[in-house]
Design a protein around this motif. Structure first.
Motif, short mmCIF file in Angstrom:
data_model
loop_
_atom_site.label_atom_id
_atom_site.label_comp_id
_atom_site.label_asym_id
_atom_site.label_seq_id
_atom_site.Cartn_x
_atom_site.Cartn_y
_atom_site.Cartn_z
N ILE A 213 -6.77 14.05 4.91
CA ILE A 213 -5.68 13.69 5.82
C ILE A 213 -4.48 13.30 4.98
CG2 ILE A 213 -4.89 12.11 7.61
CD1 ILE A 213 -7.75 11.93 8.60
N ILE A 214 -3.43 14.07 5.10
CA ILE A 214 -2.18 13.84 4.37
C ILE A 214 -1.21 13.28 5.40
CG2 ILE A 214 -0.42 14.89 2.91
CD1 ILE A 214 -2.43 17.16 2.37
N GLY A 215 -0.86 12.01 5.28
CA GLY A 215 -0.20 11.34 6.39
C GLY A 215 1.20 10.85 6.12
N TYR A 216 1.95 10.74 7.22
CA TYR A 216 3.30 10.15 7.21
C TYR A 216 3.35 9.11 8.32
CZ TYR A 216 8.30 9.51 8.04
OH TYR A 216 9.54 8.96 8.23
N ARG A 242 -0.96 14.55 9.23
CA ARG A 242 -0.88 13.63 10.36
C ARG A 242 0.44 12.85 10.32
NH1 ARG A 242 -6.05 10.06 11.30
NH2 ARG A 242 -6.78 12.15 11.93
N MET A 274 -3.34 3.92 8.33
CA MET A 274 -3.18 4.42 6.96
C MET A 274 -4.49 4.41 6.18
SD MET A 274 0.45 3.42 5.26
CE MET A 274 0.26 1.66 5.36
N PHE A 277 -5.73 7.81 5.80
CA PHE A 277 -4.99 8.76 4.98
C PHE A 277 -5.68 8.92 3.62
CE2 PHE A 277 -0.46 7.82 6.86
CZ PHE A 277 -0.91 8.21 8.11
N ASP A 278 -5.51 10.09 3.05
CA ASP A 278 -5.90 10.32 1.66
C ASP A 278 -4.68 10.40 0.75
OD1 ASP A 278 -8.90 10.78 1.87
OD2 ASP A 278 -8.15 12.24 3.33
N GLY A 280 -0.18 9.71 1.03
CA GLY A 280 0.98 9.32 1.82
C GLY A 280 2.17 10.21 1.52
N TYR A 301 2.21 2.52 1.28
CA TYR A 301 1.24 3.54 0.84
C TYR A 301 0.51 3.09 -0.43
CZ TYR A 301 3.52 7.11 3.87
OH TYR A 301 4.02 7.83 4.91
N LEU A 306 -3.01 4.53 -1.82
CA LEU A 306 -2.77 5.95 -1.60
C LEU A 306 -1.89 6.54 -2.68
CD1 LEU A 306 -1.97 5.93 2.23
CD2 LEU A 306 -4.14 6.55 1.14
#
Length: 371
Positions: A213-216, A242, A274, A277-278, A280, A301, A306
């Motif tokens: 999961i690459i998150g913002y 995400r 968060m 997440f993997d 950020g 992050y 992260l």
């Protein structure tokens, strides 16, 4: 200083950000009372204002401790017009008198968090013992036309008149270098007390080949680089992108199927999100608005362990050599950038050290505003 007047760029009833953390730090350091002044409109109205959600629509902070008094400002959105300030002085007379009485009671620090005609009037007449302008953004860059020119003029007068000028980024210090060579950089930071524990065990398995999961986390406004985000999603079709937060600037094209958009949530829930997440993300375009930005999400992050992939904008342009931080502007390098980020496992000791070094308390202790 025994008490504080804080003219904020955002309402008290909003997510706790730099202004909230400053007044919390001030009270912890001095035990003093705080008079918080909510912002008012310092530009002419625009059609986009009709699309803005209420400030507390996402579970924003609305309660205030007994040592904080929150005051609003009565004003019309006509300040940039000739005579607009004269008219508004009649509307804000009550709050100006309240601030003057507050300053007369005890030694007071007056902090301007957003430039305005009211802020300049209070600097001139409220009788504060000491004054600070905390330049957190290139505020005129948010405006256009007459509104931008008017705000730039009043901001310059404020910056020239305060005892101490703080800036939140290297670019903002350069902006004020001629007028205020004594400007002091106070970067943004984080509050360790509100951060959940990171999932370090999960982060040590970043390169295991599983879907990531690459998150913002944050607002998607005109500064958001949708083309960059779409290129990333296409190069990592087996991972999930995400995005969590309000959308004020729509993507220019249909998003790939592995992009998941979630609505804004209260800040505490967002921080917990968060943990899933993997990596950020901070995909911002580079322009006048973002050149002066030191993104708080970078600190959040990294404080969660992260690795970060970002475009090179604002203060991020100087972070290319920071641990687990990758600046990638070329779209064709995004996929390999993810691979590099996934080879950066976290550690409990590293996270604890980062949180302590970048806390709001550490930032404001070094600012020298109580000297």
């Amino acid at each position: 200083m025994q008490q504080l007047v804080y003219l904020s760029p955002l309402p008290w009833a909003s997510f706790a950000q730099r202004p909230h953390k400053f007044v919390e730090w001030f009270h912890a350091a001095t035990g003093g009372r705080v008079l918080w002044i909510d912002p008012y409109a310092t530009r002419l109205p625009a059609l986009r204002d009709l699309r803005r959600p209420p400030v507390n629509a996402s579970g924003a902070q609305v309660r205030s401790p007994e040592w904080v008094t929150v005051a609003g400002v009565r004003a019309l959105p006509i300040e940039p017009m000739p005579g607009g300030t004269i008219v508004n002085r009649l509307a804000w007379r009550a709050v100006a008198e309240r601030v003057a009485a507050f300053c007369a009671a005890e030694e007071t620090l007056l902090v301007v968090g957003k430039p305005s005609a009211l802020a300049f009037d209070l600097l001139e007449h409220a009788g504060a013992a000491r004054s600070v302008y905390d330049s957190m953004d290139d505020f005129p860059a948010f405006y256009t036309g007459v509104s931008r020119a008017a705000l730039a003029r009043v901001e310059e007068r404020i910056a020239a008149g305060v005892v101490r000028l703080l800036v939140s980024s290297t670019a903002l210090r350069a902006r004020w270098q001629t007028l205020r060579p004594d400007a002091r950089v106070v970067y943004n930071g984080l509050d360790p007390a509100v951060l959940p524990a990171p999932d370090v065990a999960k982060l040590t398995r970043l390169g295991d080949g599983q879907t990531k999961i690459i998150g913002y986390l944050g607002t998607m406004g005109p500064w958001f680089d949708w083309a960059w985000l779409i290129a990333l999603a296409k190069q990592r079709p087996n991972d999930r992108i995400r995005l969590i937060g309000p959308v004020f600037s729509q993507p220019p094209a249909a998003l790939p199927g592995n992009v998941q958009m979630l609505p804004p949530v209260p800040h505490a829930e967002a921080l917990k999100a968060m943990r899933e997440f993997d990596i950020g993300l901070i995909p911002f375009i580079r322009n006048q608005l973002t050149d002066g930005v030191d993104p708080i999400k970078y600190y959040e992050y990294r404080a969660m362990g992260l690795p970060v992939i970002s475009t090179s904008f604002g203060e991020m342009t100087l972070r290319g050599n920071e641990p687990a931080t990758f600046l990638i502007d070329a779209h064709d390098r995004l996929g390999s950038g993810v691979d590099a980020a996934l080879r950066c496992p976290a550690s409990d000791d590293g996270i604890a050290a980062f949180r302590e070094a970048n806390s709001w308390t550490a930032r404001f202790n070094a600012a020298g505003v109580l000297e």
